[in-house]
Design a protein around this motif. Structure first.
Motif, PDB file in Angstrom:
ATOM      1  N   GLU A  49       0.997  -1.179   0.163  1.00 54.33           N
ATOM      2  CA  GLU A  49      -0.028   0.005   0.133  1.00 54.33           C
ATOM      3  C   GLU A  49       0.911   1.220  -0.021  1.00 54.33           C
ATOM      4  N   ILE A  50       1.961   1.311   0.803  1.00 57.03           N
ATOM      5  CA  ILE A  50       2.743   2.396   0.871  1.00 57.03           C
ATOM      6  C   ILE A  50       3.630   2.482  -0.461  1.00 57.03           C
ATOM      7  N   ASN A  51       3.754   1.567  -1.016  1.00 55.70           N
ATOM      8  CA  ASN A  51       4.347   1.744  -2.209  1.00 55.70           C
ATOM      9  C   ASN A  51       3.662   2.195  -3.489  1.00 55.70           C
ATOM     10  N   ARG A  52       2.461   1.996  -3.418  1.00 51.89           N
ATOM     11  CA  ARG A  52       1.516   2.340  -4.398  1.00 51.89           C
ATOM     12  C   ARG A  52       0.927   3.770  -4.151  1.00 51.89           C
ATOM     13  N   ARG A  53       0.786   4.000  -2.930  1.00 51.98           N
ATOM     14  CA  ARG A  53       0.555   5.383  -2.259  1.00 51.98           C
ATOM     15  C   ARG A  53       1.407   6.567  -2.558  1.00 51.98           C
ATOM     16  N   LEU A  54       2.611   6.060  -2.046  1.00 51.92           N
ATOM     17  CA  LEU A  54       3.659   7.131  -2.132  1.00 51.92           C
ATOM     18  C   LEU A  54       4.477   7.097  -3.083  1.00 51.92           C
ATOM     19  N   HIS A  55       4.348   5.885  -3.908  1.00 49.88           N
ATOM     20  CA  HIS A  55       5.314   5.745  -5.094  1.00 49.88           C
ATOM     21  C   HIS A  55       6.842   5.672  -4.721  1.00 49.88           C
ATOM     22  N   ILE A  56       7.153   5.126  -3.593  1.00 47.26           N
ATOM     23  CA  ILE A  56       8.372   4.975  -3.031  1.00 47.26           C
ATOM     24  C   ILE A  56       8.893   3.452  -3.444  1.00 47.26           C
ATOM     25  N   THR A  57      10.277   3.598  -3.860  1.00 40.45           N
ATOM     26  CA  THR A  57      11.125   2.445  -4.469  1.00 40.45           C
ATOM     27  C   THR A  57      11.335   1.582  -2.952  1.00 40.45           C
ATOM     28  N   ILE A  58      11.112   0.197  -3.148  1.00 43.89           N
ATOM     29  CA  ILE A  58      11.432  -0.422  -1.798  1.00 43.89           C
ATOM     30  C   ILE A  58      12.575  -1.563  -2.405  1.00 43.89           C
ATOM     31  N   VAL A  59      13.415  -1.940  -1.612  1.00 47.39           N
ATOM     32  CA  VAL A  59      14.372  -2.844  -1.629  1.00 47.39           C
ATOM     33  C   VAL A  59      14.310  -3.676  -0.511  1.00 47.39           C
ATOM     34  N   LEU A  60      13.939  -4.860  -0.545  1.00 44.08           N
ATOM     35  CA  LEU A  60      13.870  -5.736   0.787  1.00 44.08           C
ATOM     36  C   LEU A  60      14.585  -7.233   0.512  1.00 44.08           C
TER      37      LEU A  60
END
Length: 338
Positions: free
Chosen positions: A185-196
């Motif tokens: 949800e955070i990725n879609r709402r904030l368009h933040i790049t996530i590396v896990l």
């Protein structure tokens, strides 16, 4: 967004040189969720910590949003790190501070005005669903709630990148899924790049767009999750896929009693998963068949299906039928010839 160029990391241990990372080449696109999977000791934590230079590589460049992190002075590096949030396996919360105070901590370090800090903290508490726990201390929270605080704190300075260091491995399966849903949800709402990073293939298949497989400090396979999951090439990748595969392995035994028959594994990806492609092709070729095993599932937003099918055909007839299936865009692997 993120480029790792010929990254290597070596260190001395017990009088010998250990190669933790070996010539890593990696590109993460803006706005995607990129997973790095590997067994314990593969170098995952070292790799993710090179992105914000908590681990400085022995050789190579780390470029984040056009900035060469490896070329910065210490003061400039501290400034750039504010654009890279990080969440940890064991939460790393300050036990003497409340939820609200833990989230506010990086903002106070950045000397933000008090009213701006309050607004941002209230916004983040709502985002991670902790409105009823804002004035509690970490000892009063569950593991999932603690990780939600960690996520909110990592987002406090409005970063461009969020790094997740085994963020769900200390949680039970149900809580893990809720945290993964929150990250998505955070990725879609904030368009933040996530590396896990993770050692669990279920995490990769749930939310990642692309994945890199790390083995003994080297990237041995990388690509779209659907491609890597459904067509693993490296031994380590196949081991991880086996953790979550719904299809049992087909015994590679004798072909006695299979005269005139051919066993194949057919993979469907995307909307084709729900289309009667197999039925229509077999009807057109007039080839009887039996479905021996099958599954339909999803890789993040991508539906897929896998069937193990026995064609009542062999030789040229089987080859023509398989060719017709492949012409429909299906991946067909021959398991046994009669």
């Amino acid at each position: 967004m993120i480029q790792l160029k010929q990254i290597s990391k070596t260190y001395a241990s017990g009088g010998r040189l250990v190669h933790a990372l070996k010539d890593i080449q990696l590109h993460v696109t803006k706005g995607e969720i990129f997973g790095i999977i590997g067994h314990s000791g593969a170098g995952k934590s070292t790799l993710i910590r090179t992105i914000n230079l908590l681990e400085r590589p022995s050789t190579g460049q780390v470029v984040v949003d056009g900035v060469d992190m490896t070329a910065l002075s210490q003061s400039k590096l501290q400034e750039e790190r504010r654009s890279i949030g990080m969440i940890f396996q064991h939460f790393n919360l300050l036990s003497s501070l409340t939820v609200r105070e833990n989230i506010a901590f990086p903002l106070r370090l950045a000397k933000r005005p008090k009213d701006a800090v309050k607004r941002r903290v209230d916004e983040l508490i709502g985002l991670v669903g902790l409105q009823e726990h804002a004035d509690k201390f970490p000892a009063q929270l569950s593991g999932g709630q603690k990780q939600r605080v960690g996520i909110a704190r990592a987002l406090a300075t409005d970063p461009k990148v969020l790094l997740c260091d085994e963020a769900t491995s200390a949680l039970d399966p149900q809580t893990t899924q809720s945290i993964l849903s929150l990250l998505l949800e955070i990725n879609r709402r904030l368009h933040i790049t996530i590396v896990l990073i993770t050692h669990e293939m279920q995490v990769i298949r749930s939310i990642c767009d692309r994945v890199a497989v790390l083995d003994s400090g080297e990237i041995v396979e990388t690509g779209l999750v659907a491609d890597v999951f459904l067509k693993p090439q490296h031994r380590t990748t196949r081991d991880f896929v086996a953790q979550v595969s719904e299809l049992p392995e087909i015994a590679q035994g004798s072909t006695d009693g299979m005269s005139g028959r051919t066993q194949v594994r057919i993979t469907f990806i995307g909307e084709q998963t729900y289309e009667p492609v197999l039925y229509h092709t077999m009807k057109e070729k007039n080839v009887p068949f039996a479905i021996l095993q099958g599954t339909i599932s999803r890789l993040k937003d991508v539906p897929y299906g896998q069937l193990v099918v026995e064609l009542h055909a062999s030789g040229g007839e089987a080859e023509r039928t398989i060719a017709a299936l492949r012409e429909q865009g299906l991946d067909v692997e021959v398991l046994k010839h009669g």
